[in-house]
Write a protein that holds these residues in place. Structure first.
Motif, PDB file in Angstrom:
ATOM      1  N   SER A 294      29.378  14.153  29.128  1.00 16.46           N
ATOM      2  CA  SER A 294      28.553  14.514  30.176  1.00 16.46           C
ATOM      3  C   SER A 294      28.125  16.152  29.839  1.00 16.46           C
ATOM      4  N   VAL A 295      26.775  16.733  29.820  1.00 15.54           N
ATOM      5  CA  VAL A 295      26.617  17.924  29.481  1.00 15.54           C
ATOM      6  C   VAL A 295      25.599  18.224  30.769  1.00 15.54           C
ATOM      7  N   GLU A 296      25.998  19.454  31.439  1.00 15.85           N
ATOM      8  CA  GLU A 296      25.382  19.628  32.525  1.00 15.85           C
ATOM      9  C   GLU A 296      24.079  20.579  32.297  1.00 15.85           C
ATOM     10  N   ALA A 297      23.251  20.450  33.183  1.00 17.22           N
ATOM     11  CA  ALA A 297      21.884  21.590  33.074  1.00 17.22           C
ATOM     12  C   ALA A 297      22.355  23.055  32.535  1.00 17.22           C
ATOM     13  N   GLY A 298      21.523  23.221  31.460  1.00 17.64           N
ATOM     14  CA  GLY A 298      21.907  24.405  30.890  1.00 17.64           C
ATOM     15  C   GLY A 298      23.173  24.567  30.150  1.00 17.64           C
ATOM     16  N   ASP A 299      23.996  23.793  29.981  1.00 13.76           N
ATOM     17  CA  ASP A 299      25.247  23.747  29.250  1.00 13.76           C
ATOM     18  C   ASP A 299      25.090  23.076  27.870  1.00 13.76           C
ATOM     19  N   ALA A 300      26.068  23.261  26.907  1.00 12.40           N
ATOM     20  CA  ALA A 300      26.031  22.520  25.620  1.00 12.40           C
ATOM     21  C   ALA A 300      27.139  21.940  25.147  1.00 12.40           C
TER      22      ALA A 300
END
Length: 329
Positions: free
Chosen positions: A312-318
């Motif tokens: 799971s990749v959060e908004a703005g994350d990588a």
């Protein structure tokens, strides 16, 4: 992990005058592929369709990857062989009830069926730092990009995975190893899930004389036996029939041993799984793009990835992950 390189200006990137021999990077006449060659002779070739590595040769010109003789390299379908990149789903897509985000995608996702953009190269001096790079000139890195705004994005992705994303995929060639790495950035305002896997087809001389080490005591999902969860009891795994297993090994390299000698070692960075795959005779016979039909004797897939659970990749994350394949001679 991965530098974001600028786009190259010239179609052929040559060495700077006055410096010792440097790696060279050239494009095919139809701009469909990029080839990098070290001064010592090692080379790598990457098809822009899928950013798929389709050749990796040592200094003697010996090929280290297996590519099917029936593989299509014209951008009409994903390549059977080399190193296809799997994203954002591994295997057949799940049902709408199981995972609605990826339910409408094709097998192994759209990264391997989109045309990537070549972003540029880095050579030894920038990769290895002052001094060392200036003396051995032993590495070159190629960067490729694909995003939700890319012209080459598979239309299926636009229709069935409507998230904003940016992928940077890097291929680093050195004298004794090949590293492939990915940075998958979430440019959306909501989280999304993904699988990532590097579907590496290693070339071997005789699968009947191959052993795989580094998986002892690792748990795995046996996809040939009803997806049962098992534990690897052998310190040296041999391939004697159709094999399709998703291992969750501890840290450390997975090695390919041929005739008692280690020929490859595969290390992982932030990738929790290793898939071991060989179709064997019956399955190979039923695949239209697998040739020759006895080619299973000369290939072994060792595939680092994160596929047993969703990332799971959060908004703005990588999400970042990499593999390094080292040749032992």
């Amino acid at each position: 992990m991965v530098e974001r390189a600028n786009k190259p200006k010239p179609p052929t990137l040559a060495a700077t005058p006055g410096l010792p021999p440097q790696p060279t990077v050239t494009f095919s006449d139809d701009n469909s592929r990029v080839t990098a060659v070290l001064p010592t002779g090692e080379s790598v070739e990457v098809l822009l369709y899928g950013a798929t590595v389709i050749s990796w040769k040592d200094a003697a010109g010996d090929e280290k990857l297996w590519v099917s003789e029936a593989a299509r390299l014209d951008g009409s379908k994903p390549v059977r062989g080399g190193i296809p990149l799997v994203f954002p789903v591994f295997g057949p897509p799940p049902s709408q009830a199981e995972h609605p985000q990826t339910a409408g995608l094709s097998q192994h996702g759209f990264a391997r069926s989109s045309r990537w953009e070549f972003l540029g190269k880095s050579t030894s001096e920038s990769l290895m730092g002052p001094g060392k790079g200036a003396t051995d000139h032993g590495a070159v890195k190629l960067d490729f990009g694909l995003s939700s705004g890319s012209e080459g994005l598979d239309p299926q992705a636009r229709a069935h995975w409507p998230f904003k994303f940016n992928l940077i995929y890097s291929v680093l060639l050195s004298r004794e190893s090949l590293t492939t790495s990915i940075v998958a950035t979430n440019d959306d305002d909501k989280p999304w899930d993904c699988h990532v896997l590097m579907h590496t087809y290693l070339r071997v001389k005789d699968i009947n004389k191959v052993e795989i080490t580094g998986l002892d005591k690792a748990s795995y999902i046996d996809k040939v036996d009803g997806a049962k969860t098992k534990t690897e009891e052998s310190g040296k795994l041999t391939i004697t029939g159709e094999t399709d297993r998703v291992y969750s090994p501890v840290d450390g390299p997975v090695c390919v041993v041929e005739n008692g000698e280690t020929t490859y070692s595969v290390t992982r960075d932030n990738l929790s799984n290793v898939v071991v795959w060989n179709p064997w005779a019956d399955k190979a016979a039923g695949m239209g793009d697998f040739a020759p039909k006895d080619g299973y004797k000369n290939m072994l897939c060792i595939e680092p990835g994160s596929v047993s659970t969703w990332q799971s990749v959060e908004a703005g994350d990588a999400f970042e992950g990499a593999q390094t394949i080292t040749i032992h001679q």
